[in-house]
Write a protein that holds these residues in place. Structure first.
Motif, PDB file in Angstrom:
ATOM      1  N   ALA A 142      -2.608 -11.618  14.770  1.00 24.77           N
ATOM      2  CA  ALA A 142      -2.727 -10.410  13.953  1.00 24.77           C
ATOM      3  C   ALA A 142      -2.220 -10.733  12.554  1.00 24.77           C
ATOM      4  O   ALA A 142      -1.218 -11.437  12.399  1.00 24.77           O
ATOM      5  CB  ALA A 142      -1.929  -9.251  14.548  1.00 24.77           C
ATOM      6  N   ILE A 143      -2.909 -10.231  11.540  1.00 23.76           N
ATOM      7  CA  ILE A 143      -2.640 -10.599  10.143  1.00 23.76           C
ATOM      8  C   ILE A 143      -2.577  -9.334   9.294  1.00 23.76           C
ATOM      9  O   ILE A 143      -3.351  -8.387   9.515  1.00 23.76           O
ATOM     10  CB  ILE A 143      -3.743 -11.541   9.619  1.00 23.76           C
ATOM     11  CG1 ILE A 143      -3.757 -12.838  10.428  1.00 23.76           C
ATOM     12  CG2 ILE A 143      -3.559 -11.848   8.131  1.00 23.76           C
ATOM     13  CD1 ILE A 143      -5.025 -13.638  10.284  1.00 23.76           C
ATOM     14  N   GLY A 144      -1.669  -9.324   8.332  1.00 26.63           N
ATOM     15  CA  GLY A 144      -1.562  -8.202   7.404  1.00 26.63           C
ATOM     16  C   GLY A 144      -1.385  -8.689   5.982  1.00 26.63           C
ATOM     17  O   GLY A 144      -0.699  -9.690   5.737  1.00 26.63           O
ATOM     18  N   LEU A 145      -2.010  -7.990   5.032  1.00 29.44           N
ATOM     19  CA  LEU A 145      -1.879  -8.295   3.606  1.00 29.44           C
ATOM     20  C   LEU A 145      -1.766  -6.974   2.853  1.00 29.44           C
ATOM     21  O   LEU A 145      -2.371  -5.977   3.252  1.00 29.44           O
ATOM     22  CB  LEU A 145      -3.097  -9.057   3.071  1.00 29.44           C
ATOM     23  CG  LEU A 145      -3.571 -10.345   3.728  1.00 29.44           C
ATOM     24  CD1 LEU A 145      -4.509 -10.044   4.893  1.00 29.44           C
ATOM     25  CD2 LEU A 145      -4.295 -11.211   2.721  1.00 29.44           C
ATOM     26  N   ARG A 146      -1.027  -6.991   1.754  1.00 29.86           N
ATOM     27  CA  ARG A 146      -0.931  -5.769   0.955  1.00 29.86           C
ATOM     28  C   ARG A 146      -0.994  -6.072  -0.527  1.00 29.86           C
ATOM     29  O   ARG A 146      -0.567  -7.143  -0.983  1.00 29.86           O
ATOM     30  CB  ARG A 146       0.348  -5.002   1.275  1.00 29.86           C
ATOM     31  CG  ARG A 146       1.629  -5.610   0.722  1.00 29.86           C
ATOM     32  CD  ARG A 146       2.812  -4.702   1.000  1.00 29.86           C
ATOM     33  NE  ARG A 146       4.075  -5.331   0.635  1.00 29.86           N
ATOM     34  CZ  ARG A 146       4.673  -5.169  -0.545  1.00 29.86           C
ATOM     35  NH1 ARG A 146       4.112  -4.426  -1.482  1.00 29.86           N
ATOM     36  NH2 ARG A 146       5.827  -5.769  -0.797  1.00 29.86           N
ATOM     37  N   SER A 147      -1.551  -5.133  -1.259  1.00 30.04           N
ATOM     38  CA  SER A 147      -1.526  -5.158  -2.718  1.00 30.04           C
ATOM     39  C   SER A 147      -0.726  -3.941  -3.172  1.00 30.04           C
ATOM     40  O   SER A 147      -0.034  -3.310  -2.373  1.00 30.04           O
ATOM     41  CB  SER A 147      -2.954  -5.118  -3.271  1.00 30.04           C
ATOM     42  OG  SER A 147      -3.576  -3.881  -2.964  1.00 30.04           O
ATOM     43  N   LYS A 148      -0.832  -3.599  -4.431  1.00 28.25           N
ATOM     44  CA  LYS A 148      -0.105  -2.424  -4.921  1.00 28.25           C
ATOM     45  C   LYS A 148      -0.720  -1.123  -4.425  1.00 28.25           C
ATOM     46  O   LYS A 148      -0.038  -0.092  -4.370  1.00 28.25           O
ATOM     47  CB  LYS A 148      -0.087  -2.433  -6.452  1.00 28.25           C
ATOM     48  CG  LYS A 148       0.741  -3.564  -7.052  1.00 28.25           C
ATOM     49  CD  LYS A 148       0.724  -3.515  -8.567  1.00 28.25           C
ATOM     50  CE  LYS A 148       1.570  -4.637  -9.161  1.00 28.25           C
ATOM     51  NZ  LYS A 148       1.545  -4.633 -10.647  1.00 28.25           N
ATOM     52  N   ASP A 155       2.877   5.398   1.155  1.00 29.30           N
ATOM     53  CA  ASP A 155       3.624   6.623   0.914  1.00 29.30           C
ATOM     54  C   ASP A 155       3.882   6.775  -0.583  1.00 29.30           C
ATOM     55  O   ASP A 155       3.253   6.079  -1.399  1.00 29.30           O
ATOM     56  CB  ASP A 155       4.924   6.662   1.723  1.00 29.30           C
ATOM     57  CG  ASP A 155       5.805   5.437   1.482  1.00 29.30           C
ATOM     58  OD1 ASP A 155       5.664   4.814   0.404  1.00 29.30           O
ATOM     59  OD2 ASP A 155       6.625   5.106   2.351  1.00 29.30           O
ATOM     60  N   GLU A 156       4.807   7.638  -0.930  1.00 30.67           N
ATOM     61  CA  GLU A 156       5.055   7.912  -2.355  1.00 30.67           C
ATOM     62  C   GLU A 156       5.560   6.687  -3.109  1.00 30.67           C
ATOM     63  O   GLU A 156       5.389   6.594  -4.326  1.00 30.67           O
ATOM     64  CB  GLU A 156       6.064   9.052  -2.483  1.00 30.67           C
ATOM     65  CG  GLU A 156       5.546  10.402  -1.979  1.00 30.67           C
ATOM     66  CD  GLU A 156       6.589  11.486  -2.095  1.00 30.67           C
ATOM     67  OE1 GLU A 156       7.760  11.155  -2.418  1.00 30.67           O
ATOM     68  OE2 GLU A 156       6.244  12.657  -1.877  1.00 30.67           O
ATOM     69  N   SER A 157       6.186   5.753  -2.407  1.00 27.35           N
ATOM     70  CA  SER A 157       6.726   4.561  -3.078  1.00 27.35           C
ATOM     71  C   SER A 157       5.727   3.413  -3.129  1.00 27.35           C
ATOM     72  O   SER A 157       6.047   2.348  -3.648  1.00 27.35           O
ATOM     73  CB  SER A 157       8.001   4.101  -2.363  1.00 27.35           C
ATOM     74  OG  SER A 157       7.736   3.784  -1.010  1.00 27.35           O
ATOM     75  N   GLY A 158       4.517   3.609  -2.594  1.00 26.10           N
ATOM     76  CA  GLY A 158       3.489   2.584  -2.688  1.00 26.10           C
ATOM     77  C   GLY A 158       3.047   2.086  -1.324  1.00 26.10           C
ATOM     78  O   GLY A 158       3.304   2.706  -0.287  1.00 26.10           O
TER      79      GLY A 158
END
Length: 279
Positions: free
Chosen positions: A35-41, A138-141
């Motif tokens: 399982a893989i996860g990536l995030r941007s802004k 959420d509100e913080s990104g």
């Protein structure tokens, strides 16, 4: 790992200060499909490998929707992951009913970690044999967390868990500096490439992988197989087009470098005492 006199109970410490039952649970995560996860802004992408145990059976679901702003991908015992995802849904519903606002991702992750930690401190319980990648907004990104069977949790820019996940981690480590500014499509592309790295030469197909996305103005949802296959086909075309271009590029760079060297020698000849510029 071998059985010994200190691994019969989760609350029994070994002389080396280890809890073997917890380590066995963490080993179960390594044995699960990747399982893989990536995030941007603005976006978070989850990807996982779905492989059926038999050609006659369907695959187990590895990505679960928790709320419109949160989803999880699991590696390890699917039954444990299903129970924990149901717990997370319940917490989100209760918070939304009480406060009329979405549950912050960090708070849910802490509650999940506390629930996992209790199982490492009760002799009549066993640790959950599943690792969870929690994606949320959420509100913080945008956020991406990893929850461990030991009760620890970590926030990541990109991460991979499960069998053969080291190949995906190597790819993500080379690329993670670009993820914060990546677009939704670029994140999905990188997730597909990282997923392909875990297949050990097997061709990437939409039937053996699942992609889910959550982002600004985009609630958490799992992409259908047709969309994923189109993205895979597009990615393969780009690879084929980049091949010839990559071969011609070094020749052009060599010629430019030769011209630049001759120009630099001509310019440096009059002033031999000038110090070189710091790079």
């Amino acid at each position: 790992m071998f059985r010994n006199q200190y691994d019969t109970d989760v609350t029994t410490w070994s002389p080396a200060g280890r809890l073997f039952q917890v380590e066995y649970a963490m080993e179960a995560v390594k044995q699960g499909s990747a399982a893989i996860g990536l995030r941007s802004k603005t976006h978070v992408v989850l990807a996982c490998v779905n492989k059926a145990n038999s050609e006659l059976s369907s695959h187990q679901k590895k990505i679960f929707k928790v709320d419109d702003h949160i989803g999880v991908a699991i590696a390890g015992l699917t039954a444990d992951g299903r129970v924990l995802s149901r717990y997370m849904r319940s917490e989100c519903i209760n918070y939304s009913y009480t406060y009329e606002s979405p549950l912050p991702v960090g708070r849910l992750v802490v509650q999940l970690a506390d629930k996992a930690q209790v199982c490492t401190q009760r002799s009549w319980k066993r640790p959950y044999g599943v690792g969870l990648l929690v994606a949320g907004l959420d509100e913080s990104g945008a956020h991406l967390y990893y929850n461990c069977p030991s009760g620890n949790y970590f926030e990541y820019q990109a991460f991979a868990i499960g069998s053969r996940s080291q190949a995906a981690k190597t790819y993500l480590e080379r690329r993670f500096e670009n993820f914060s500014g990546s677009s939704r499509e670029d994140l999905i592309k990188d997730a597909l490439i990282a997923t392909r790295e875990t297949l050990q030469g097997e061709k990437l197909r939409s039937s053996i992988c699942t992609i889910a996305v959550v982002g600004v103005g985009e609630p958490f949802h799992i992409l259908d197989q047709e969309t994923v296959q189109k993205l895979i086909n597009t990615f393969e075309i780009v690879r084929e087009e980049e091949g010839p271009a990559a071969e011609t590029q070094p020749a052009a760079e060599t010629g430019a470098a030769t011209d630049q060297d001759s120009a630099d020698q001509g310019a440096a000849a009059p002033d031999q005492d000038v110090a070189p510029m710091d790079i």
